[in-house]
Scaffold this active site. Structure first.
Site, PDB file in Angstrom:
ATOM      1  N   ASP A  97       1.179  -1.102  -0.281  1.00 41.54           N
ATOM      2  CA  ASP A  97      -0.048   0.236  -0.181  1.00 41.54           C
ATOM      3  C   ASP A  97       0.856   1.724   0.265  1.00 41.54           C
ATOM      4  O   ASP A  97       1.872   1.292   0.323  1.00 41.54           O
ATOM      5  CB  ASP A  97      -0.930   0.289   1.382  1.00 41.54           C
ATOM      6  CG  ASP A  97      -1.892   0.328   1.377  1.00 41.54           C
ATOM      7  OD1 ASP A  97      -2.662   1.583   0.179  1.00 41.54           O
ATOM      8  OD2 ASP A  97      -3.060   0.248   1.285  1.00 41.54           O
ATOM      9  N   ASP A 199      -2.825   4.230  -2.310  1.00 37.26           N
ATOM     10  CA  ASP A 199      -4.697   4.840  -1.696  1.00 37.26           C
ATOM     11  C   ASP A 199      -4.854   6.314  -2.163  1.00 37.26           C
ATOM     12  O   ASP A 199      -4.024   6.859  -2.822  1.00 37.26           O
ATOM     13  CB  ASP A 199      -3.536   5.111  -0.270  1.00 37.26           C
ATOM     14  CG  ASP A 199      -4.916   5.238   1.048  1.00 37.26           C
ATOM     15  OD1 ASP A 199      -6.278   4.140   0.515  1.00 37.26           O
ATOM     16  OD2 ASP A 199      -4.965   7.105   1.054  1.00 37.26           O
ATOM     17  N   GLU A 254      -6.430   2.526  -6.037  1.00 42.83           N
ATOM     18  CA  GLU A 254      -8.084   3.237  -5.143  1.00 42.83           C
ATOM     19  C   GLU A 254      -8.545   3.931  -5.846  1.00 42.83           C
ATOM     20  O   GLU A 254      -7.966   5.455  -5.284  1.00 42.83           O
ATOM     21  CB  GLU A 254      -7.453   3.028  -3.979  1.00 42.83           C
ATOM     22  CG  GLU A 254      -9.439   2.963  -3.318  1.00 42.83           C
ATOM     23  CD  GLU A 254      -8.770   3.322  -1.429  1.00 42.83           C
ATOM     24  OE1 GLU A 254     -10.094   3.311  -1.119  1.00 42.83           O
ATOM     25  OE2 GLU A 254      -8.517   4.610  -1.484  1.00 42.83           O
ATOM     26  N   HIS A 315     -10.611  -3.233   4.319  1.00 43.21           N
ATOM     27  CA  HIS A 315     -10.760  -2.747   5.395  1.00 43.21           C
ATOM     28  C   HIS A 315     -11.347  -2.278   6.397  1.00 43.21           C
ATOM     29  O   HIS A 315     -11.605  -1.335   7.140  1.00 43.21           O
ATOM     30  CB  HIS A 315      -9.164  -2.562   5.730  1.00 43.21           C
ATOM     31  CG  HIS A 315      -8.458  -1.871   5.079  1.00 43.21           C
ATOM     32  ND1 HIS A 315      -8.618  -1.790   4.047  1.00 43.21           N
ATOM     33  CD2 HIS A 315      -7.983  -0.289   5.268  1.00 43.21           C
ATOM     34  CE1 HIS A 315      -7.526  -0.568   4.040  1.00 43.21           C
ATOM     35  NE2 HIS A 315      -7.651  -0.258   4.084  1.00 43.21           N
ATOM     36  N   ASP A 316     -11.927  -1.526   4.744  1.00 44.02           N
ATOM     37  CA  ASP A 316     -13.118  -0.285   5.237  1.00 44.02           C
ATOM     38  C   ASP A 316     -14.249  -0.801   4.856  1.00 44.02           C
ATOM     39  O   ASP A 316     -15.338   0.517   5.305  1.00 44.02           O
ATOM     40  CB  ASP A 316     -12.334   0.403   3.436  1.00 44.02           C
ATOM     41  CG  ASP A 316     -11.161   1.381   3.711  1.00 44.02           C
ATOM     42  OD1 ASP A 316     -10.763   1.326   5.099  1.00 44.02           O
ATOM     43  OD2 ASP A 316     -10.950   1.359   2.489  1.00 44.02           O
TER      44      ASP A 316
END
Ligand code: TEU
Ligand code: CA
Length: 548
Positions: A97, A199, A254, A315-316
């Site tokens: 990430d 990200d 993302e 994870h979101d």
């Protein structure tokens, strides 16, 4: 020649919650190293590591204080190097990430920047004076709630933060920022990473007139001017170009949107290898009509080289095992949706724990909420006058801890994740979503995932085959994937009831093998005669080569 990343199944590891090797309650890099054999057995060939850089962890590492250091909670540089090597030894690629939109307010760049208005690094972040009436520069809201501007009394200006106030947005129109960040990319590429998950990559450029965002018809802010702004494709292409100097690396963006039209722009107009397709990924309920529409769109609007990503969890997001639940049918639905993820056209991304059916964690009080988005929602609700109960309800809606509880390895205290109390609550201990138990039971959800992952690994058709047929009729989505002489038929029943499948697509085809997500002993060819699907059943049929 296809790229390696078009052929494999990825698995997201939320580092603090995967495995704790030193029993301090926090998952770490060494812990992941100890689970590589588990991952290999499951069949995943790529892992995505969430941020492990030095960070005060206001947003669990998405607030980086030093891009060149491993956070002490997660290990050290030697641990990172060993992990990459050990993963590669097992044929597992590692993408990391990268948070390029903002840094922690503890980052040295920001410490400099806030010293004075004429500091050399002042312009590395976005500083603006207040408006005439003494308020923030405009009405832009943070994605975690509240104003996106934070006042700094020492220098009398506001700085911009799209997320938490401790996550300060970098100024991407400053060339020095770009150079400094590009060096970061090179550093990690030199360490041997196989690619990046970028990200919020569509947030890097802003409307520099700072025009107010409009409000939509449900009273929420429409983020029109603070993302997807002019110049964004160019910046992204620079990031990709630097990465590709290192060979066939995978660059995944993302792009924070569930609108296919916008995602499509990034897919077709930038050099990104892929984006996260939230148009299906963040579907809130199990909706086969919507799913079908989106697959169809993706199939017709994307160029040959662009593969969509396939996922339902991260994870979101809340866990899809809970999100798609229809009481009592969770496991059947999980088997159905994972059959889709692992047989459709695209790049599958699994989120740790979904292979054992991990469920949402719901906080019972504010102390249990670790996530900054959850706790911010709570405080905003309290400030608006709501009582504890209502504030907690609102916080739980936003709370991303739901899917961040520790991996459930064993039927022991703390699920064998750690010997000491974990940093976050463990999920419900009464369930049987436990890796150890499921590995020992060949009929478990884990074995279903393993079977399909291995099938995809062994069958080029499931990796690269195009849709020969893509259909939705009543409650059934069906598709045929074809590559050269080989083909697979997938039939998915989204209904709570039995459903009749019209066999016309199978006429004159020879069946080699049939797999059902629920019937463990399928007789070869039996499907053709009695073509009724059970509620939520998924069927995968392998056709005989040359039978067309
Ligand atoms: O997420 C960006 C993002 O769009 C989410 O914050 C989203 O708005 C929210 O989670 C919906 O519930 C990325 C990371 O994945 C996330 O964990 C970080 O908090 C965020 O960026 C900031 O770095
Ligand atoms: Ca640890």
């Amino acid at each position: 020649m296809t790229s390696w990343w078009k052929e494999i199944v990825f698995y997201e590891i939320y580092i603090p919650s995967y495995f704790d090797s030193n029993n301090d309650g926090i998952g770490d890099l060494k812990g992941i190293g100890q689970k590589l054999d588990y991952l290999k057995e499951l069949g995943v060939e790529g892992i995505w590591l969430t941020p492990f850089y030095s960070s005060p962890k206001v947003d669990n590492g998405y607030d980086i204080a030093d891009y060149y250091q491993v956070d002490a909670d997660y290990g050290d540089m030697a641990d990172f190097e060993q992990l990459i090597e050990a993963a590669h030894d097992r044929g597992i690629k590692v993408i990391v990430d990268m948070v390029l939109n903002h840094t922690s307010n503890q980052h040295e760049w920001f410490r400099e920047s806030k010293k004075s208005r004429d500091n050399k690094k002042r312009d590395w972040y976005i500083w603006e004076p207040s408006t005439n009436n003494d308020g923030p520069p405009n009405n832009w809201e943070s994605f975690f709630g509240g104003s996106a501007w934070e006042y700094d009394s020492m220098t009398g200006e506001y700085y911009y933060n799209a997320f938490a106030k401790e996550q300060v947005d970098l100024n991407w129109s400053n060339e020095n920022v770009k150079e400094a960040v590009f060096d970061v990319l090179r550093f990690w590429l030199d360490k041997g990473v196989d690619g990046f998950r970028l990200d919020v990559i569509n947030f890097l450029t802003l409307n520099r007139k700072f025009t107010d965002n409009p409000t939509n018809n449900v009273g929420e802010q429409d983020h029109l001017y603070d993302k997807d702004q002019e110049g964004i494709f160019d910046v992204i292409n620079e990031v990709v170009a630097i990465t590709k100097e290192y060979g066939d690396k995978f660059v995944l963006g993302e792009v924070g949107s569930d609108e296919f039209n916008l995602l499509e722009k990034y897919m077709n107009e930038t050099d990104l290898d892929a984006v996260f397709n939230f148009n299906i990924g963040s579907m809130e309920t199990l909706n086969d009509k919507k799913l079908f529409r989106e697959i169809k769109k993706m199939d017709s609007k994307l160029s040959e080289i662009n593969l969509p990503t396939l996922f339902f969890g991260s994870h979101d997001m809340p866990r899809h095992y809970s999100r798609f639940s229809n009481l009592g049918n969770e496991e059947k639905i999980a088997r159905l949706t994972s059959t889709f993820l692992l047989t459709a056209k695209g790049i599958p991304f699994l989120y740790f724990g979904e292979e054992i059916g991990m469920q949402d964690f719901i906080a019972k009080n504010i102390e249990e909420i670790k996530d900054v988005q959850g706790s911010t929602a709570y405080h905003i609700a309290k400030e608006s006058g709501y009582n504890d109960k209502e504030a907690l309800k609102r916080a739980n809606k936003q709370n991303r801890d739901k899917s961040r509880t520790p991996m459930q390895w064993k039927n022991e205290k703390y699920f064998g994740f750690s010997k000491n109390e974990p940093w976050i609550n463990c999920g419900d201990t009464s369930n049987d979503s436990i890796a150890d138990l499921q590995i020992r039971d060949d009929r478990s959800l884990w074995h279903h995932y393993q079977y399909l992952i291995q099938l995809r690994k062994n069958e080029l058709t499931l990796q690269v085959g195009n849709y020969q047929m893509l259909n939705s009729e009543n409650s059934i989505i069906s598709y045929e994937r074809k590559f050269e002489q080989s083909s697979f038929m997938i039939i998915l029943n989204f209904a709570d009831d039995d459903a009749e499948y019209n066999t016309r697509d199978l006429v004159e085809k020879e069946i080699e093998h049939v797999y059902s997500s629920q019937r463990f002993e399928m007789e070869e060819g039996s499907v053709l005669n009695s073509f009724r699907l059970l509620p939520y059943e998924a069927i995968v049929i392998k056709m005989n080569k040359g039978a067309h």
